[in-house]
Design a protein around this motif. Structure first.
Motif, PDB file in Angstrom:
ATOM      1  N   ALA A 154       2.414  -1.968   6.135  1.00  0.00           N
ATOM      2  CA  ALA A 154       2.133  -0.572   5.772  1.00  0.00           C
ATOM      3  C   ALA A 154       3.300   0.321   6.164  1.00  0.00           C
ATOM      4  O   ALA A 154       3.734   1.168   5.371  1.00  0.00           O
ATOM      5  CB  ALA A 154       0.847  -0.103   6.453  1.00  0.00           C
ATOM      6  N   ALA A 155       3.824   0.120   7.365  1.00  0.00           N
ATOM      7  CA  ALA A 155       4.935   0.962   7.834  1.00  0.00           C
ATOM      8  C   ALA A 155       6.150   0.842   6.927  1.00  0.00           C
ATOM      9  O   ALA A 155       6.771   1.843   6.573  1.00  0.00           O
ATOM     10  CB  ALA A 155       5.309   0.582   9.268  1.00  0.00           C
ATOM     11  N   ILE A 156       6.462  -0.363   6.537  1.00  0.00           N
ATOM     12  CA  ILE A 156       7.632  -0.584   5.681  1.00  0.00           C
ATOM     13  C   ILE A 156       7.297  -0.286   4.220  1.00  0.00           C
ATOM     14  O   ILE A 156       8.060   0.384   3.521  1.00  0.00           O
ATOM     15  CB  ILE A 156       8.143  -2.028   5.848  1.00  0.00           C
ATOM     16  CG1 ILE A 156       8.679  -2.220   7.270  1.00  0.00           C
ATOM     17  CG2 ILE A 156       9.218  -2.353   4.816  1.00  0.00           C
ATOM     18  CD1 ILE A 156       8.998  -3.663   7.630  1.00  0.00           C
ATOM     19  N   GLY A 157       6.161  -0.767   3.776  1.00  0.00           N
ATOM     20  CA  GLY A 157       5.780  -0.634   2.365  1.00  0.00           C
ATOM     21  C   GLY A 157       5.625   0.798   1.902  1.00  0.00           C
ATOM     22  O   GLY A 157       6.088   1.159   0.813  1.00  0.00           O
ATOM     23  N   PHE A 158       4.990   1.640   2.719  1.00  0.00           N
ATOM     24  CA  PHE A 158       4.796   3.024   2.296  1.00  0.00           C
ATOM     25  C   PHE A 158       6.115   3.779   2.209  1.00  0.00           C
ATOM     26  O   PHE A 158       6.294   4.624   1.338  1.00  0.00           O
ATOM     27  CB  PHE A 158       3.819   3.755   3.224  1.00  0.00           C
ATOM     28  CG  PHE A 158       2.416   3.216   3.161  1.00  0.00           C
ATOM     29  CD1 PHE A 158       1.925   2.596   2.022  1.00  0.00           C
ATOM     30  CD2 PHE A 158       1.585   3.329   4.250  1.00  0.00           C
ATOM     31  CE1 PHE A 158       0.637   2.093   1.966  1.00  0.00           C
ATOM     32  CE2 PHE A 158       0.286   2.845   4.207  1.00  0.00           C
ATOM     33  CZ  PHE A 158      -0.193   2.225   3.067  1.00  0.00           C
ATOM     34  N   GLU A 159       7.038   3.478   3.099  1.00  0.00           N
ATOM     35  CA  GLU A 159       8.346   4.134   3.028  1.00  0.00           C
ATOM     36  C   GLU A 159       9.089   3.696   1.765  1.00  0.00           C
ATOM     37  O   GLU A 159       9.689   4.511   1.074  1.00  0.00           O
ATOM     38  CB  GLU A 159       9.170   3.817   4.276  1.00  0.00           C
ATOM     39  CG  GLU A 159      10.469   4.554   4.354  1.00  0.00           C
ATOM     40  CD  GLU A 159      10.337   6.056   4.527  1.00  0.00           C
ATOM     41  OE1 GLU A 159      11.282   6.765   4.140  1.00  0.00           O
ATOM     42  OE2 GLU A 159       9.302   6.536   5.030  1.00  0.00           O
ATOM     43  N   VAL A 160       9.006   2.416   1.431  1.00  0.00           N
ATOM     44  CA  VAL A 160       9.666   1.907   0.219  1.00  0.00           C
ATOM     45  C   VAL A 160       8.999   2.470  -1.039  1.00  0.00           C
ATOM     46  O   VAL A 160       9.671   2.826  -2.010  1.00  0.00           O
ATOM     47  CB  VAL A 160       9.683   0.362   0.224  1.00  0.00           C
ATOM     48  CG1 VAL A 160      10.168  -0.184  -1.107  1.00  0.00           C
ATOM     49  CG2 VAL A 160      10.545  -0.155   1.367  1.00  0.00           C
TER      50      VAL A 160
END
Length: 116
Positions: A67-73
């Motif tokens: 979630a932390a990485i995916g939402f930023e991407v």
């Protein structure tokens, strides 16, 4: 449903609500919460995800970090939003910090129970 499974179920609901809320924030082109609030939210997400899957802690960790990485991407797909490496690292570190705190608390509780 026993007390422990009820708590786990509640934590999973809280994790789902946090994920939806963070996704909404990440994909809203007009949202601009304070950086402290965003990092605190990801810290809480990491903590709750690790606690929500006590028998499968790696799954909880994977959910929080994804979630932390995916939402930023995903922000790269939203007009007026962009991906910033420093924000990605900050969100990842915040979620990881929440996971680490939960794991420390579990370890401390286990050590206390062994002393009894």
């Amino acid at each position: 449903m026993g007390g422990h499974s009820g708590t786990v179920y509640s934590l999973r609901i809280v994790a789902a609500i946090l994920i939806v809320t963070l996704a909404w924030d990440a994909l809203d082109p007009w949202a601009s919460p304070s950086p402290f609030f965003v990092l605190a939210s990801y810290f809480l997400l990491g903590f709750v995800c690790a606690a929500a899957f006590p028998g499968q802690v790696w799954f909880g960790i994977a959910v929080a970090v994804a979630a932390a990485i995916g939402f930023e991407v995903l922000q790269s797909l939203v007009p007026l939003r962009d991906v910033r490496g420093i924000e990605l690292i900050g969100k990842w570190l915040s979620a990881s910090g929440g996971v680490i705190l939960e794991l420390i608390l579990v370890l401390a509780r286990d050590m206390r129970q062994r002393k009894r």
